[in-house]
Design a protein around this motif. Sequence first.
Motif, PDB file in Angstrom:
ATOM      1  N   ASP A 145      -8.935   0.766 -12.248  1.00  0.00           N
ATOM      2  CA  ASP A 145      -8.385   1.406 -11.056  1.00  0.00           C
ATOM      3  C   ASP A 145      -7.149   0.722 -10.494  1.00  0.00           C
ATOM      4  OD1 ASP A 145     -10.372   3.383 -11.022  1.00  0.00           O
ATOM      5  OD2 ASP A 145     -11.770   2.041  -9.996  1.00  0.00           O
ATOM      6  N   VAL A 146      -6.642  -0.298 -11.185  1.00  0.00           N
ATOM      7  CA  VAL A 146      -5.444  -0.969 -10.682  1.00  0.00           C
ATOM      8  C   VAL A 146      -4.239  -0.050 -10.820  1.00  0.00           C
ATOM      9  CG1 VAL A 146      -6.331  -3.274 -11.195  1.00  0.00           C
ATOM     10  CG2 VAL A 146      -4.969  -2.064 -12.925  1.00  0.00           C
ATOM     11  N   LYS A 147      -3.203  -0.300 -10.006  1.00  0.00           N
ATOM     12  CA  LYS A 147      -2.018   0.571  -9.975  1.00  0.00           C
ATOM     13  C   LYS A 147      -0.765  -0.216 -10.342  1.00  0.00           C
ATOM     14  CE  LYS A 147      -4.045   3.470  -6.341  1.00  0.00           C
ATOM     15  NZ  LYS A 147      -3.910   3.964  -4.948  1.00  0.00           N
ATOM     16  N   ILE A 148       0.098   0.418 -11.105  1.00  0.00           N
ATOM     17  CA  ILE A 148       1.351  -0.213 -11.532  1.00  0.00           C
ATOM     18  C   ILE A 148       2.184  -0.606 -10.310  1.00  0.00           C
ATOM     19  CG2 ILE A 148       3.546   0.181 -12.741  1.00  0.00           C
ATOM     20  CD1 ILE A 148       2.051   1.990 -14.669  1.00  0.00           C
ATOM     21  N   GLY A 149       2.711  -1.819 -10.350  1.00  0.00           N
ATOM     22  CA  GLY A 149       3.542  -2.319  -9.264  1.00  0.00           C
ATOM     23  C   GLY A 149       2.787  -3.040  -8.173  1.00  0.00           C
ATOM     24  N   HIS A 150       1.454  -2.963  -8.190  1.00  0.00           N
ATOM     25  CA  HIS A 150       0.654  -3.625  -7.164  1.00  0.00           C
ATOM     26  C   HIS A 150       0.286  -5.045  -7.599  1.00  0.00           C
ATOM     27  CE1 HIS A 150      -0.722  -0.030  -4.560  1.00  0.00           C
ATOM     28  NE2 HIS A 150       0.308   0.361  -5.295  1.00  0.00           N
ATOM     29  N   ASP A 151       0.107  -5.910  -6.621  1.00  0.00           N
ATOM     30  CA  ASP A 151      -0.314  -7.292  -6.863  1.00  0.00           C
ATOM     31  C   ASP A 151      -1.791  -7.450  -6.538  1.00  0.00           C
ATOM     32  OD1 ASP A 151       2.318  -7.758  -7.408  1.00  0.00           O
ATOM     33  OD2 ASP A 151       2.652  -9.233  -5.840  1.00  0.00           O
TER      34      ASP A 151
END
Length: 595
Positions: free
Chosen positions: A384-390
């Motif tokens: 569920d992680v999103k591109i560009g997020h830390d």
Amino acid sequence: MLPRFDLTDPKAALSLLEDVTTNVNQIQDSVLEAILSRNAQTEYLGGFLNGQVDKQSFKKNVPVVTYEDYRSYIDRITNGEPSDIICDQPISVLLAHSGTSAGVPKFIPLTAEELEQRISFGSLYRALLYKHIKGLNQGKCLTFYFVTGEIKTVSGLMGMSMITCILKRVNTTNSFLWDKLQVSPHEIATCVDTTQSMYCQLLCGLLQRDNVARLGAPFASSFVKVIKFLENHWHELCSNISTGSLSDWITNAQCVSGVGKILTAPNPDLANLIEQECSKTSWEGIVMRLWPKAKCIEGIITGTMAQYIPVMQFYGGSLPLISSWYGGSESFVGVNINPLCKPSDVSYTIIPSMGYFEFLEVEKDHQKTCHDPAENPVVVDLVDVKIGHDYELVVTTLSGLYRYRVGDVLRVTGFHNNSPHFRFVGRHKVVLSIGMDKTYEEDLLKAVTKAKLLLKPYDLMLMDFTSRVDCSSFPGHYVLYWELGSKIKDSKFVLDPNMLEECCLTIEESLDTVYRKERKYDKNIGALEIKVVRSGTFDELMNFSVSRGSSLSQYKTPLSVTNEESLKKLEANVVSESFSRKTPSWELHEMYPGR
């Protein structure tokens, strides 16, 4: 768990890599199910789950923790209580965490089963290297490893570094694989005298220079220290090669035995060739000149190791720098599926079989965790992680870590099949702060990287650095300790004070708006200071840390120093002090847009 495969078969490894990065959700669920079903009755998990082993109960009831939350359980195990208070299988070793700069070791539990998983993991990234870099299988590795002494706890369990643990395991189970891959005999790499070991590994590498297909060390910093050691010892190494005899000061039985397998006769022609290269005015490209068949230099060059990239490129010439994998004492996590990418573009693809991975979202601009762990935060699953997020990495392992905050901040850069790529941003901690300002690892590294560009016209390189806050006067200010090196061999450079002052200002201009406001407008922070130290100062710091139990293979210069003994060593070696004469720019609209 990582399925079994032939460790010597690159095709099998690549096929497995595709499988595990495709079925990510299924694998992550099965990994968590296996961990819970086996460990739900342990004292630690049982207190939270009350017999429930489903994923929802785990996420709802098991807290996200740090080492301090977990320390009492580790302490009980080291003092003799059975390891089943946290894990259903016996703990076989306690890994001394590489982050022991404060002098207080952190012990991470490891079972024999998970150790085998980590050894198998190595074959995954090795297969990627063979795929992308032609000719690697036509030679061997000159990888510089260094072990530490072992710590025996009250319970009888041994504490050691991850590198030491793997090398000891290789000796008992996979020695054939070591001999197939490495030019240095195993007994030299496992010598606890790091100076003798380093010398003998270099000697073996030079004697077999035409059989070296790649070089490296676990971290870029370790490799740079080896090359600096070579600068100081090449005369003696050439003498050994020319005469066919080992220096008298090499007395360690393992080193003597290992070198004896390779240094069997005088070779004055080879000694002369090495002397010709090492005697040249510049050591630029010295690695590819001494090892002409090498295809790459391998070692972690991300995070705090990025500061060594320019020095590695100077010594390595056109050889590509390869950062192969990401992991730590807590877990091995991901591999770089594009090993020939630029150092600044390195991302790691998560291998979902290596543990159960969750992610605590972090605000990119301020490096603050979005959710307070004390308030049972919402944690994101791997899928569920999103591109560009830390995100801050949270791991659950077979060895008894549950929802454990590793402290690393990772940025999502894309996906390979269904598994995300992450770029290592840095550690989730403030390294410098005086008041409202908070300078994180990533901020400081970026600022210093910009300032280093000012050294180029002077043929200087930043060899190493650290920092601290000086509050001995008001207002307090940041202090950076720089060790500089010349690109011209044996050159005695003269420091230009104007250049160093410009470096100070460049760093301040690169820090965030809060720092610049406190510095220029509120006057709560004094001018940043750069103190240049003598050559070899950071080797002293490393030796001091190693003498207190750190591993040279895992040693990283701390970006911020608080230890009094280390500060004394730094201050005793200062040769130049420079301050910013100007204040950094700051405008009201930077903090309050629209005003």
